[in-house]
Motif scaffolding. Structure first.
Motif, PDB file in Angstrom:
ATOM      1  N   THR A   1      33.659 -43.019 -77.425  1.00  0.00           N
ATOM      2  CA  THR A   1      32.434 -43.735 -77.801  1.00  0.00           C
ATOM      3  C   THR A   1      31.372 -43.536 -76.728  1.00  0.00           C
ATOM      4  O   THR A   1      30.179 -43.520 -77.033  1.00  0.00           O
ATOM      5  CB  THR A   1      32.710 -45.244 -77.961  1.00  0.00           C
ATOM      6  OG1 THR A   1      33.769 -45.424 -78.904  1.00  0.00           O
ATOM      7  CG2 THR A   1      31.475 -45.988 -78.446  1.00  0.00           C
ATOM      8  N   GLY A   2      31.805 -43.359 -75.473  1.00  0.00           N
ATOM      9  CA  GLY A   2      30.836 -43.322 -74.382  1.00  0.00           C
ATOM     10  C   GLY A   2      30.870 -42.093 -73.508  1.00  0.00           C
ATOM     11  O   GLY A   2      30.240 -42.084 -72.442  1.00  0.00           O
ATOM     12  N   ILE A   3      31.555 -41.029 -73.965  1.00  0.00           N
ATOM     13  CA  ILE A   3      31.666 -39.857 -73.093  1.00  0.00           C
ATOM     14  C   ILE A   3      31.975 -38.611 -73.922  1.00  0.00           C
ATOM     15  O   ILE A   3      32.640 -38.690 -74.955  1.00  0.00           O
ATOM     16  CB  ILE A   3      32.760 -40.091 -72.023  1.00  0.00           C
ATOM     17  CG1 ILE A   3      32.679 -39.057 -70.893  1.00  0.00           C
ATOM     18  CG2 ILE A   3      34.151 -40.151 -72.643  1.00  0.00           C
ATOM     19  CD1 ILE A   3      33.488 -39.452 -69.671  1.00  0.00           C
ATOM     20  N   ALA A   4      31.463 -37.470 -73.473  1.00  0.00           N
ATOM     21  CA  ALA A   4      31.750 -36.200 -74.149  1.00  0.00           C
ATOM     22  C   ALA A   4      31.702 -35.069 -73.132  1.00  0.00           C
ATOM     23  O   ALA A   4      30.793 -35.017 -72.294  1.00  0.00           O
ATOM     24  CB  ALA A   4      30.737 -35.933 -75.258  1.00  0.00           C
ATOM     25  N   TYR A   5      32.671 -34.178 -73.213  1.00  0.00           N
ATOM     26  CA  TYR A   5      32.688 -33.019 -72.319  1.00  0.00           C
ATOM     27  C   TYR A   5      32.071 -31.823 -73.041  1.00  0.00           C
ATOM     28  O   TYR A   5      32.460 -31.489 -74.158  1.00  0.00           O
ATOM     29  CB  TYR A   5      34.121 -32.684 -71.895  1.00  0.00           C
ATOM     30  CG  TYR A   5      34.192 -31.525 -70.923  1.00  0.00           C
ATOM     31  CD1 TYR A   5      33.567 -31.615 -69.678  1.00  0.00           C
ATOM     32  CD2 TYR A   5      34.860 -30.349 -71.252  1.00  0.00           C
ATOM     33  CE1 TYR A   5      33.614 -30.556 -68.780  1.00  0.00           C
ATOM     34  CE2 TYR A   5      34.920 -29.287 -70.356  1.00  0.00           C
ATOM     35  CZ  TYR A   5      34.291 -29.392 -69.123  1.00  0.00           C
ATOM     36  OH  TYR A   5      34.330 -28.336 -68.242  1.00  0.00           O
ATOM     37  N   LEU A   6      31.087 -31.200 -72.386  1.00  0.00           N
ATOM     38  CA  LEU A   6      30.368 -30.080 -73.005  1.00  0.00           C
ATOM     39  C   LEU A   6      30.838 -28.716 -72.520  1.00  0.00           C
ATOM     40  O   LEU A   6      30.394 -27.692 -73.022  1.00  0.00           O
ATOM     41  CB  LEU A   6      28.861 -30.203 -72.726  1.00  0.00           C
ATOM     42  CG  LEU A   6      28.176 -31.507 -73.132  1.00  0.00           C
ATOM     43  CD1 LEU A   6      26.678 -31.395 -72.918  1.00  0.00           C
ATOM     44  CD2 LEU A   6      28.495 -31.872 -74.581  1.00  0.00           C
ATOM     45  N   GLY A   7      31.761 -28.699 -71.543  1.00  0.00           N
ATOM     46  CA  GLY A   7      32.150 -27.427 -70.932  1.00  0.00           C
ATOM     47  C   GLY A   7      31.308 -27.156 -69.695  1.00  0.00           C
ATOM     48  O   GLY A   7      30.321 -27.845 -69.403  1.00  0.00           O
ATOM     49  N   ASN A   8      31.697 -26.143 -68.913  1.00  0.00           N
ATOM     50  CA  ASN A   8      30.965 -25.745 -67.695  1.00  0.00           C
ATOM     51  C   ASN A   8      30.747 -26.918 -66.739  1.00  0.00           C
ATOM     52  O   ASN A   8      29.711 -27.001 -66.079  1.00  0.00           O
ATOM     53  CB  ASN A   8      29.621 -25.098 -68.052  1.00  0.00           C
ATOM     54  CG  ASN A   8      29.796 -23.860 -68.894  1.00  0.00           C
ATOM     55  OD1 ASN A   8      30.672 -23.037 -68.631  1.00  0.00           O
ATOM     56  ND2 ASN A   8      28.991 -23.725 -69.933  1.00  0.00           N
ATOM     57  N   ASN A   9      31.706 -27.832 -66.700  1.00  0.00           N
ATOM     58  CA  ASN A   9      31.683 -29.012 -65.825  1.00  0.00           C
ATOM     59  C   ASN A   9      30.616 -30.037 -66.204  1.00  0.00           C
ATOM     60  O   ASN A   9      30.348 -30.980 -65.461  1.00  0.00           O
ATOM     61  CB  ASN A   9      31.512 -28.620 -64.343  1.00  0.00           C
ATOM     62  CG  ASN A   9      32.130 -29.635 -63.411  1.00  0.00           C
ATOM     63  OD1 ASN A   9      33.284 -30.018 -63.552  1.00  0.00           O
ATOM     64  ND2 ASN A   9      31.350 -30.115 -62.445  1.00  0.00           N
ATOM     65  N   ASN A  10      29.996 -29.887 -67.365  1.00  0.00           N
ATOM     66  CA  ASN A  10      28.959 -30.824 -67.809  1.00  0.00           C
ATOM     67  C   ASN A  10      29.570 -31.946 -68.644  1.00  0.00           C
ATOM     68  O   ASN A  10      30.244 -31.690 -69.643  1.00  0.00           O
ATOM     69  CB  ASN A  10      27.900 -30.104 -68.641  1.00  0.00           C
ATOM     70  CG  ASN A  10      27.085 -29.143 -67.812  1.00  0.00           C
ATOM     71  OD1 ASN A  10      26.666 -29.464 -66.697  1.00  0.00           O
ATOM     72  ND2 ASN A  10      26.855 -27.940 -68.335  1.00  0.00           N
ATOM     73  N   MET A  11      29.288 -33.180 -68.231  1.00  0.00           N
ATOM     74  CA  MET A  11      29.824 -34.352 -68.920  1.00  0.00           C
ATOM     75  C   MET A  11      28.682 -35.286 -69.320  1.00  0.00           C
ATOM     76  O   MET A  11      27.861 -35.677 -68.488  1.00  0.00           O
ATOM     77  CB  MET A  11      30.808 -35.095 -68.014  1.00  0.00           C
ATOM     78  CG  MET A  11      31.606 -36.174 -68.691  1.00  0.00           C
ATOM     79  SD  MET A  11      32.970 -35.512 -69.688  1.00  0.00           S
ATOM     80  CE  MET A  11      34.233 -35.218 -68.434  1.00  0.00           C
ATOM     81  N   VAL A  12      28.651 -35.641 -70.606  1.00  0.00           N
ATOM     82  CA  VAL A  12      27.718 -36.660 -71.098  1.00  0.00           C
ATOM     83  C   VAL A  12      28.385 -38.014 -70.910  1.00  0.00           C
ATOM     84  O   VAL A  12      29.521 -38.225 -71.341  1.00  0.00           O
ATOM     85  CB  VAL A  12      27.406 -36.426 -72.591  1.00  0.00           C
ATOM     86  CG1 VAL A  12      26.526 -37.549 -73.140  1.00  0.00           C
ATOM     87  CG2 VAL A  12      26.725 -35.078 -72.793  1.00  0.00           C
ATOM     88  N   LEU A  13      27.689 -38.939 -70.233  1.00  0.00           N
ATOM     89  CA  LEU A  13      28.278 -40.246 -69.925  1.00  0.00           C
ATOM     90  C   LEU A  13      27.310 -41.377 -70.245  1.00  0.00           C
ATOM     91  O   LEU A  13      26.106 -41.253 -70.039  1.00  0.00           O
ATOM     92  CB  LEU A  13      28.627 -40.346 -68.443  1.00  0.00           C
ATOM     93  CG  LEU A  13      29.520 -39.286 -67.831  1.00  0.00           C
ATOM     94  CD1 LEU A  13      28.759 -38.503 -66.785  1.00  0.00           C
ATOM     95  CD2 LEU A  13      30.734 -39.921 -67.197  1.00  0.00           C
ATOM     96  N   ALA A  14      27.888 -42.502 -70.705  1.00  0.00           N
ATOM     97  CA  ALA A  14      27.103 -43.713 -70.938  1.00  0.00           C
ATOM     98  C   ALA A  14      27.839 -44.906 -70.342  1.00  0.00           C
ATOM     99  O   ALA A  14      29.028 -44.826 -70.007  1.00  0.00           O
ATOM    100  CB  ALA A  14      26.876 -43.921 -72.441  1.00  0.00           C
TER     101      ALA A  14
ATOM    102  N   PHE B   1      35.116 -39.785 -63.060  1.00  0.00           N
ATOM    103  CA  PHE B   1      34.299 -38.661 -63.528  1.00  0.00           C
ATOM    104  C   PHE B   1      33.269 -38.208 -62.487  1.00  0.00           C
ATOM    105  O   PHE B   1      32.311 -37.506 -62.821  1.00  0.00           O
ATOM    106  CB  PHE B   1      33.605 -39.051 -64.833  1.00  0.00           C
ATOM    107  CG  PHE B   1      34.578 -39.529 -65.890  1.00  0.00           C
ATOM    108  CD1 PHE B   1      35.449 -38.636 -66.499  1.00  0.00           C
ATOM    109  CD2 PHE B   1      34.635 -40.878 -66.254  1.00  0.00           C
ATOM    110  CE1 PHE B   1      36.367 -39.078 -67.450  1.00  0.00           C
ATOM    111  CE2 PHE B   1      35.544 -41.315 -67.206  1.00  0.00           C
ATOM    112  CZ  PHE B   1      36.413 -40.423 -67.799  1.00  0.00           C
ATOM    113  N   ALA B   2      33.497 -38.579 -61.237  1.00  0.00           N
ATOM    114  CA  ALA B   2      32.511 -38.332 -60.174  1.00  0.00           C
ATOM    115  C   ALA B   2      32.264 -36.853 -59.913  1.00  0.00           C
ATOM    116  O   ALA B   2      31.174 -36.473 -59.464  1.00  0.00           O
ATOM    117  CB  ALA B   2      32.955 -39.027 -58.889  1.00  0.00           C
ATOM    118  N   ASP B   3      33.248 -35.997 -60.174  1.00  0.00           N
ATOM    119  CA  ASP B   3      33.107 -34.578 -59.825  1.00  0.00           C
ATOM    120  C   ASP B   3      32.436 -33.742 -60.909  1.00  0.00           C
ATOM    121  O   ASP B   3      32.251 -32.533 -60.737  1.00  0.00           O
ATOM    122  CB  ASP B   3      34.485 -33.979 -59.510  1.00  0.00           C
ATOM    123  CG  ASP B   3      35.076 -34.548 -58.221  1.00  0.00           C
ATOM    124  OD1 ASP B   3      34.291 -35.008 -57.365  1.00  0.00           O
ATOM    125  OD2 ASP B   3      36.315 -34.544 -58.081  1.00  0.00           O
TER     126      ASP B   3
END
Length: 254
Positions: free
Chosen positions: A165-178, A187-189
């Motif tokens: 509900t609050g997070i999605a991994y896009l690849g290439n170390n990119n993370m969508v976070l709410a 998820f700090a790294d």
């Protein structure tokens, strides 16, 4: 991680009577069907071969197929949904996944687990502890994943309904976070794409082969994802939001 296939299930007429905590009113069935059809077309545009399962009127929430299984490159795990009214959905899914793999594992009672609480980032999985996924179920999945060489981290949830509900991994170390995940040490790294509080629903997005599918109407989040180098495709999701559903819930991608 490149996807080639997806499994979806059409919403049945009983969908409008499904479980919800959203308090956004009853879904419009015909509109939900239209939105689901556009969702399937979007998956196809992203290069996926889509297996479309017919509606199952016995289970109002069964269009949210993601909760019934966890697909990995090495195995498929049939879950054990925490909502009693949804538990029977896994019977049909067991037969469906046999067309795609010979390696099937199962979450066993008293463990409960729903796929919306499981997010993969490369070879590591994050498993949310929610009202639908308990500690026993999370630990069972962690053990299964580690058997196949994956890493796994269990993440207790504070507010969100499901992990994704609050997070999605896009690849290439990119993370969508709410919300609660923005400042989480877990998820700090990752390189963070932060979703503002007023656009939290947009955190449940899908990256499929370098295209990010986003709920329609979240301009700030769209802009941030485009600035990170992704092509964005928007879909109207109003009738699924009413039943606590997001973009990831409507498909199993592998």
């Amino acid at each position: 991680m490149k996807f080639t296939r997806a499994i979806v299930r059409k919403p049945g007429k009983s969908y409008v009577n499904g479980l919800t905590t959203a308090n956004l009113g009853k879904p419009d069935y015909e509109r939900a069907l239209e939105q689901h059809g556009r969702y399937v077309e979007a998956l196809k545009q992203c290069g996926l071969a889509v297996t479309i399962l017919e509606a199952d009127e016995e289970f109002p929430d069964s269009t949210f197929v993601e909760d019934t299984a966890v697909f990995t490159e090495k195995c498929v795990v049939i879950t054990n949904p925490g909502a009693e009214s949804r538990n029977g959905e896994i019977v049909a899914m067991k037969n469906v996944v046999k067309d795609f793999t010979d390696t099937i594992e199962y979450i066993q009672h008293p463990g409960t687990l729903e796929g919306g609480d499981v997010m993969q980032a490369e070879d590591h999985f994050y498993i949310g502890l929610s009202t639908r996924t308990n500690e026993e179920g999370a630990n069972q999945l962690k053990t299964i994943l580690e058997k196949y060489g994956y890493g796994a981290t269990i993440v207790p949830l504070v507010k969100f309904f499901h992990l994704k509900t609050g997070i999605a991994y896009l690849g290439n170390n990119n993370m969508v976070l709410a919300g609660e995940f923005i400042d989480s040490e877990v998820f700090a790294d990752f390189d963070k794409i932060v979703v503002d509080e007023d656009e939290e629903y947009a955190a449940n997005c899908l990256c499929i082969n370098d295209t990010v599918i986003l709920p329609q109407g979240y301009e700030k989040t769209k802009r941030k994802i485009e600035q990170a180098g992704y092509t964005v495709m928007e879909l109207e999701m109003s009738e699924f939001r009413k039943q606590d559903g997001g973009l990831s819930c409507l498909s199993l991608r592998f």
